[in-house]
Design a protein around this motif. Structure first.
Motif, PDB file in Angstrom:
ATOM      1  N   TYR A 161       9.518 -39.773 -19.750  1.00 22.21           N
ATOM      2  CA  TYR A 161      10.663 -40.280 -20.517  1.00 22.21           C
ATOM      3  C   TYR A 161      11.784 -39.244 -20.601  1.00 22.21           C
ATOM      4  O   TYR A 161      12.957 -39.558 -20.358  1.00 22.21           O
ATOM      5  CB  TYR A 161      10.229 -40.692 -21.922  1.00 22.21           C
ATOM      6  N   GLN A 162      11.441 -38.018 -20.961  1.00 17.78           N
ATOM      7  CA  GLN A 162      12.468 -36.987 -21.126  1.00 17.78           C
ATOM      8  C   GLN A 162      13.224 -36.715 -19.823  1.00 17.78           C
ATOM      9  O   GLN A 162      14.427 -36.469 -19.836  1.00 17.78           O
ATOM     10  CB  GLN A 162      11.832 -35.682 -21.642  1.00 17.78           C
ATOM     11  N   GLN A 163      12.529 -36.787 -18.678  1.00 21.50           N
ATOM     12  CA  GLN A 163      13.169 -36.491 -17.396  1.00 21.50           C
ATOM     13  C   GLN A 163      14.086 -37.627 -16.921  1.00 21.50           C
ATOM     14  O   GLN A 163      15.097 -37.378 -16.268  1.00 21.50           O
ATOM     15  CB  GLN A 163      12.109 -36.226 -16.317  1.00 21.50           C
TER      16      GLN A 163
ATOM     17  N   LYS B 152      15.217 -40.502 -18.949  1.00 22.77           N
ATOM     18  CA  LYS B 152      15.874 -41.379 -19.931  1.00 22.77           C
ATOM     19  C   LYS B 152      17.384 -41.461 -19.705  1.00 22.77           C
ATOM     20  O   LYS B 152      17.991 -42.523 -19.881  1.00 22.77           O
ATOM     21  CB  LYS B 152      15.577 -40.909 -21.349  1.00 22.77           C
TER      22      LYS B 152
END
Length: 264
Positions: free
Chosen positions: A83-85, A87
């Motif tokens: 998700y962090q990479q 989003k």
């Protein structure tokens, strides 16, 4: 009883095997059929989403927002992997496609309006006819103007009976929802929500006595707003939030009975 559908505390901040990118694309492109929830292992809610066509679009939109904001979890309660990479690119692509669709709709509407404005409608051909000679005027006796009938009075007794019957049905639907939550069920939550909406519609269709009409209409508006709020906790399987809304609607039903009973 544990919170309905809440993830375990020890896995809430850990990433699971389910991909954020895959879940985002499935929720966006085929979310109306619940494929994203099947992918996450949520078979029960996936079937419900499939049979309701994404809750007529509302559930589809809610799930897409949950995925984009990182709030969606898999069946085990883990966060989505990557998700962090990814989003940022997911938000950009989604926003760009939505904006492009709006621009296309605006341009299409403008072109259609311009086309209609410059295309004159054909006028039908009417052949000229000779003007007939005027007929002699005859005196027509004036008719007395009819007296406007007063509006029919609303039967207050019938109104009380029908309104209280629908409110009784709503109470039974709320009781069924509590039983479903106690049994960790899901399907009846959807059907009971539909029955609540039907009964509110029946209450709106009644002939309302004048002395209670403003307060009665305000009460129906409040109940409709509470019912609309049911969608999020049902979708997110949030037991505590849904129970709170059920208690809120019970109070509104009690207040509505008080209004109905003052009708004359």
């Amino acid at each position: 009883m544990p919170t309905y559908g809440a993830p375990n505390a020890d896995v809430d901040y850990r990433e699971g095997p389910k991909s954020f990118v895959a879940t985002w694309l499935l929720a966006w492109l085929v979310g109306l059929w619940g494929i994203d929830r099947f992918y996450l292992g949520k078979v029960g809610t996936g079937l419900a989403k499939l049979f309701t066509l994404g809750g007529l679009g509302i559930w589809w939109l809610v799930d897409l927002i949950l995925v984009l904001t990182g709030a969606q979890r898999d069946q085990q309660g883990y966060r989505l992997q990557g998700y962090q990479q990814h989003k940022k690119i997911a938000w950009i692509v989604t926003g760009a496609v939505v904006a492009l669709g709006l621009v296309i709709n605006i341009i299409t509407g403008a072109v259609g309006a311009a086309t209609r404005s410059i295309s004159p409608e054909p006028q039908p051909f009417v052949a000229a006819s000779p003007t007939p000679a005027p007929a002699p005027e005859t005196a027509v006796p004036a008719e007395p103007s009819p007296t406007q009938a007063p509006p029919a009075a609303v039967d207050a007794a019938a109104f009380k009976t029908e309104a209280n019957s629908h409110l009784d049905d709503m109470e039974k639907d709320l009781d069924d929802m509590i039983v479903t939550l106690d049994e960790d069920g899901f399907w009846r939550l959807l059907s009971n929500s539909g029955e609540l909406a039907f009964n509110i519609g029946q209450l709106e269709a009644l002939d309302i006595p004048t002395n209670v009409e403003p307060a009665y209409s305000d009460g129906l508006t409040a109940m409709t707003a509470t019912l609309d709020a049911f969608a999020d906790p049902i979708s997110n399987e949030d037991d505590a939030a849904l129970r709170g809304l059920i208690d809120q609607m019970r109070g509104q039903i009690t207040a509505q009975r008080g209004i109905v009973d003052t009708a004359v």
